[in-house]
Motif scaffolding. Structure first.
Motif, PDB file in Angstrom:
ATOM      1  N   GLU A  77     -14.672   1.964  -8.468  1.00 11.64           N
ATOM      2  CA  GLU A  77     -15.237   3.364  -9.351  1.00 11.64           C
ATOM      3  C   GLU A  77     -13.232   4.069  -9.420  1.00 11.64           C
ATOM      4  O   GLU A  77     -13.540   4.320 -10.592  1.00 11.64           O
ATOM      5  CB  GLU A  77     -15.701   3.998  -8.422  1.00 11.64           C
ATOM      6  N   LEU A  78     -12.717   3.730  -8.777  1.00  9.08           N
ATOM      7  CA  LEU A  78     -11.268   4.335  -9.072  1.00  9.08           C
ATOM      8  C   LEU A  78     -10.741   3.585  -9.477  1.00  9.08           C
ATOM      9  O   LEU A  78      -9.757   4.156 -10.391  1.00  9.08           O
ATOM     10  CB  LEU A  78     -10.432   4.765  -7.842  1.00  9.08           C
ATOM     11  N   GLY A  79     -11.207   2.469 -10.326  1.00 12.64           N
ATOM     12  CA  GLY A  79      -9.908   1.294 -11.653  1.00 12.64           C
ATOM     13  C   GLY A  79      -9.194   0.565 -10.526  1.00 12.64           C
ATOM     14  O   GLY A  79      -8.006   0.240 -10.783  1.00 12.64           O
ATOM     15  N   GLU A  80      -8.887   0.577  -9.010  1.00 14.66           N
ATOM     16  CA  GLU A  80      -8.029   0.109  -7.979  1.00 14.66           C
ATOM     17  C   GLU A  80      -8.852  -0.592  -7.558  1.00 14.66           C
ATOM     18  O   GLU A  80      -9.550  -1.752  -7.302  1.00 14.66           O
ATOM     19  CB  GLU A  80      -7.716   0.686  -6.839  1.00 14.66           C
ATOM     20  N   SER A  81      -7.506  -1.641  -7.210  1.00 12.45           N
ATOM     21  CA  SER A  81      -7.913  -3.215  -5.631  1.00 12.45           C
ATOM     22  C   SER A  81      -8.141  -2.281  -4.563  1.00 12.45           C
ATOM     23  O   SER A  81      -7.469  -1.556  -3.868  1.00 12.45           O
ATOM     24  CB  SER A  81      -6.947  -3.894  -6.168  1.00 12.45           C
ATOM     25  N   GLY A  82      -8.509  -2.900  -3.501  1.00 10.47           N
ATOM     26  CA  GLY A  82      -8.370  -3.089  -2.023  1.00 10.47           C
ATOM     27  C   GLY A  82      -6.518  -2.659  -2.079  1.00 10.47           C
ATOM     28  O   GLY A  82      -5.798  -3.036  -2.134  1.00 10.47           O
ATOM     29  N   GLU A  83      -6.185  -2.025  -1.282  1.00 13.05           N
ATOM     30  CA  GLU A  83      -5.382  -1.387  -0.681  1.00 13.05           C
ATOM     31  C   GLU A  83      -4.270  -2.628   0.407  1.00 13.05           C
ATOM     32  O   GLU A  83      -5.272  -3.133   1.143  1.00 13.05           O
ATOM     33  CB  GLU A  83      -4.825  -0.199  -0.204  1.00 13.05           C
ATOM     34  N   TYR A  84      -3.178  -2.999   0.292  1.00 15.54           N
ATOM     35  CA  TYR A  84      -2.511  -3.406   1.811  1.00 15.54           C
ATOM     36  C   TYR A  84      -2.352  -2.697   2.775  1.00 15.54           C
ATOM     37  O   TYR A  84      -1.757  -2.169   2.460  1.00 15.54           O
ATOM     38  CB  TYR A  84      -1.170  -4.729   0.901  1.00 15.54           C
ATOM     39  N   ASN A  85      -2.337  -3.467   3.725  1.00 16.65           N
ATOM     40  CA  ASN A  85      -2.675  -2.690   5.025  1.00 16.65           C
ATOM     41  C   ASN A  85      -1.971  -3.575   6.471  1.00 16.65           C
ATOM     42  O   ASN A  85      -1.304  -5.052   5.641  1.00 16.65           O
ATOM     43  CB  ASN A  85      -3.540  -2.054   5.927  1.00 16.65           C
ATOM     44  N   VAL A  86      -0.463  -3.984   7.035  1.00 18.99           N
ATOM     45  CA  VAL A  86      -0.241  -4.037   7.457  1.00 18.99           C
ATOM     46  C   VAL A  86      -0.919  -5.384   8.396  1.00 18.99           C
ATOM     47  O   VAL A  86      -1.623  -4.345   9.027  1.00 18.99           O
ATOM     48  CB  VAL A  86       0.654  -3.454   9.139  1.00 18.99           C
ATOM     49  N   TYR A  87      -0.756  -6.502   8.520  1.00 12.84           N
ATOM     50  CA  TYR A  87      -1.487  -7.454   8.987  1.00 12.84           C
ATOM     51  C   TYR A  87      -1.128  -8.327  10.389  1.00 12.84           C
ATOM     52  O   TYR A  87      -1.686  -8.445  11.404  1.00 12.84           O
ATOM     53  CB  TYR A  87      -1.630  -8.407   7.948  1.00 12.84           C
ATOM     54  N   SER A  88       0.670  -8.373  10.085  1.00 14.42           N
ATOM     55  CA  SER A  88       1.381  -8.865  11.083  1.00 14.42           C
ATOM     56  C   SER A  88       2.856  -8.692  11.336  1.00 14.42           C
ATOM     57  O   SER A  88       3.063  -8.658   9.847  1.00 14.42           O
ATOM     58  CB  SER A  88       0.577 -10.004  11.577  1.00 14.42           C
ATOM     59  N   THR A  89       3.209  -8.246  12.534  1.00 18.70           N
ATOM     60  CA  THR A  89       4.724  -7.968  13.011  1.00 18.70           C
ATOM     61  C   THR A  89       4.833  -9.855  13.853  1.00 18.70           C
ATOM     62  O   THR A  89       4.976  -9.085  14.724  1.00 18.70           O
ATOM     63  CB  THR A  89       5.692  -7.353  12.351  1.00 18.70           C
ATOM     64  N   PHE A  90       6.088 -10.334  12.919  1.00 20.00           N
ATOM     65  CA  PHE A  90       6.761 -10.842  14.170  1.00 20.00           C
ATOM     66  C   PHE A  90       8.377 -11.423  13.627  1.00 20.00           C
ATOM     67  O   PHE A  90       8.867 -11.212  13.138  1.00 20.00           O
ATOM     68  CB  PHE A  90       5.680 -12.496  14.313  1.00 20.00           C
ATOM     69  N   GLN A  91       8.973 -11.636  14.680  1.00 22.66           N
ATOM     70  CA  GLN A  91      10.695 -11.769  14.756  1.00 22.66           C
ATOM     71  C   GLN A  91      10.783 -13.348  14.178  1.00 22.66           C
ATOM     72  O   GLN A  91      10.105 -13.966  15.123  1.00 22.66           O
ATOM     73  CB  GLN A  91      11.623 -11.548  16.484  1.00 22.66           C
ATOM     74  N   SER A  92      11.794 -13.289  13.344  1.00 22.89           N
ATOM     75  CA  SER A  92      10.928 -14.660  12.881  1.00 22.89           C
ATOM     76  C   SER A  92      12.403 -15.723  12.745  1.00 22.89           C
ATOM     77  O   SER A  92      12.775 -16.891  13.806  1.00 22.89           O
ATOM     78  CB  SER A  92      11.174 -15.460  11.539  1.00 22.89           C
ATOM     79  N   HIS A  93      13.518 -14.937  13.052  1.00 21.53           N
ATOM     80  CA  HIS A  93      14.938 -15.319  13.083  1.00 21.53           C
ATOM     81  C   HIS A  93      15.684 -14.372  14.337  1.00 21.53           C
ATOM     82  O   HIS A  93      15.265 -13.369  14.629  1.00 21.53           O
ATOM     83  CB  HIS A  93      15.820 -15.713  12.485  1.00 21.53           C
ATOM     84  N   GLU A  94      16.909 -14.926  15.298  1.00 20.86           N
ATOM     85  CA  GLU A  94      17.492 -14.585  15.716  1.00 20.86           C
ATOM     86  C   GLU A  94      18.897 -14.525  15.702  1.00 20.86           C
ATOM     87  O   GLU A  94      19.490 -15.614  15.174  1.00 20.86           O
ATOM     88  CB  GLU A  94      17.318 -14.203  17.568  1.00 20.86           C
ATOM     89  N   PRO A  95      20.319 -13.311  15.349  1.00 19.82           N
ATOM     90  CA  PRO A  95      21.118 -14.272  15.388  1.00 19.82           C
ATOM     91  C   PRO A  95      21.558 -14.598  16.343  1.00 19.82           C
ATOM     92  O   PRO A  95      21.246 -15.451  17.888  1.00 19.82           O
ATOM     93  CB  PRO A  95      21.796 -12.240  15.472  1.00 19.82           C
TER      94      PRO A  95
END
Length: 464
Positions: A77-95
């Protein structure tokens, strides 16, 4: 070309930053700066459907956003698509530290690439300077209960107490998103990895560093096949380095890589196993009259992308973005000036190292519009049909829901309009290097330091 509507903005750990800033004024400033730098976004990538958006930062973290579909009717109705919200967060690499060469290996995520979805789970590749990792992202909303040899707390039962057998059942539970590493591809590169690209066959991918390009099988982690090696016998004879590489979207045997000399090389793996000899080379003859000390630096290609159709190549150097036809090697078919007004400031840009910034470029879903970044939180779009370009700004005031982005203009002379920005007033610390375009819709993701802006074309959304 329609104006873009901002639908959301995400600031990496902004509350933590504010708390840290106000309550540690007397602490070492360098500690705060390092805390802030770790949150700077270093890569952005949509998956093949556009429902997931992954970002990587300099702290080695990957944040995945999911497109919500719960309020779909209200959004339409507002002419928009669904919003993007945080789904997952993870540590991929370490120093890490290379003890053999006495070099520190940063945790910064250089690239993220999604694999084509084969089942309910999603898979993505992430890489820092040395190590590439394959991650599995899956959902779990049920848990098994009624084990025969375990109690409800997971402890092993005494077998003598088991008098009957029962069939375990799955019971609903709260939705959980699990991210697990499935493969780690290490020790394949001596130099810093700058590109990864998944092949259209869905089984292999390439990774490129400054001097070599390797091809990996997704199921094999202990070896890779070297397909390009431009390292000379004597490093003093080195004249160029590899800056980016990508597989063709349809033909699994074709890939392209760019160099610091501004050339593009198209290679065909059917011709030979080692593709040191290219099938085609694309380069633009240099005008001797315009040659200067900075010519080679600003001609270096920082990004290369195949069009969705596979017919064209899109490249970005420091001042321009160019479109190349695979059937015409003598020069680009289209050239768009991104910020030509900086040509007179190359000396100062060289002194502050901004001239070495690596800007990315992207196509829209129909290959009719291209987009790339600039300074002062500006990004540029070019309509290929009309040749017209527009400058837009990603900043907090434009992040309000349903706020229409205003076009901006850099004043270079002549009559000055209200709202124009002078060249000397540009903030070179606010640079937009990384961006992504939704694979099917006019939704774009813009990374501006530690902020992620997501915009959509409201006009087109209303017409759908």
């Amino acid at each position: 070309m329609h104006l873009i509507l901002c639908i959301c903005i995400y600031t990496y750990f902004c509350m933590c930053v504010c708390f840290f800033f106000f309550f540690t004024e007397k602490m070492n400033t360098n500690l705060f700066l390092s805390f802030f730098v770790a949150d700077v976004i270093s890569t952005v990538e949509f998956n093949q459907t556009g429902d997931l958006l992954a970002t990587g930062d300099k702290g080695g973290r990957v944040v995945i956003f999911h497109r919500e579909t719960e309020s779909k009717s209200e959004s339409e109705e507002l002419g928009e698509s669904g919003e993007y919200n945080v789904y997952s967060t993870f540590q991929s690499h370490e120093p890490d530290f290379d003890y053999l060469k006495s070099l520190e290996i940063e945790e910064k995520i250089n690239k993220i690439r999604w694999l084509p979805q084969q089942n309910a789970a999603h898979f993505l590749l992430s890489t820092n300077d040395k190590t590439i990792k394959l991650w599995k992202v899956s959902e779990r909303d049920k848990r098994p209960e009624g084990y025969n040899l375990k109690d409800e707390e997971g402890r092993i039962k005494d077998i003598s107490t088991v008098t009957s057998l029962q069939v375990p059942v799955l019971k609903p539970t709260d939705l959980m998103v699990e991210v697990r590493p499935r493969r780690i591809f290490a020790n394949g590169h001596t130099y810093h990895v700058n590109s990864i690209s998944v092949n259209s066959d869905g089984e292999t991918y390439l990774s490129a560093d400054d001097l070599r390009i390797n091809m990996w099988h997704l199921d094999i982690t202990d070896r890779s096949f070297n397909i390009v090696d431009i390292k000379p016998a004597n490093m003093e004879d080195l004249t160029e380095v590899i800056t980016a590489a990508e597989f063709h979207p349809q033909h699994c045997h074709l890939f392209v890589y760019s160099s610091s000399k501004g050339t593009l090389r198209l290679c065909d793996m059917r011709e030979s196993a080692l593709c040191d000899k290219h099938s085609k080379i694309f380069e633009e003859p240099e005008d001797p009259g315009n040659r200067s000390f900075f010519s080679e630096i600003i001609s270096s290609v920082s990004d290369v992308k195949f069009s969705h159709s596979g017919r064209y190549l899109l490249t970005r150097d420091y001042l321009t973005v160019k479109v190349w036809d695979l059937n015409m090697e003598k020069g680009p078919v289209e050239t768009y000036q991104v910020h030509e007004y900086l040509r007179g400031k190359l000396c100062s840009l060289y002194e502050n190292d901004c001239i070495f910034d690596k800007f990315e470029c992207v196509w829209n879903s129909t290959d009719s519009v291209i987009m790339t970044g600039a300074y002062n939180s500006f990004f540029r779009m070019f309509d290929r049909e009309t040749g017209r370009g527009v400058t837009l700004e990603a900043w907090r005031e434009s992040s309000k829901p349903r706020a229409v982005l205003r076009t901006r203009r850099v004043y270079t002379g002549g009559r000055r309009r209200r709202g124009d920005v002078g060249v000397d007033s540009l903030d070179f610390s606010k640079k937009i290097l990384h961006m992504a375009w939704h694979p099917a819709e006019n939704i774009i993701a813009i990374a501006a330091t530690n902020n992620l802006y997501i915009f959509q074309d409201r006009v087109n959304a209303e017409n759908q």
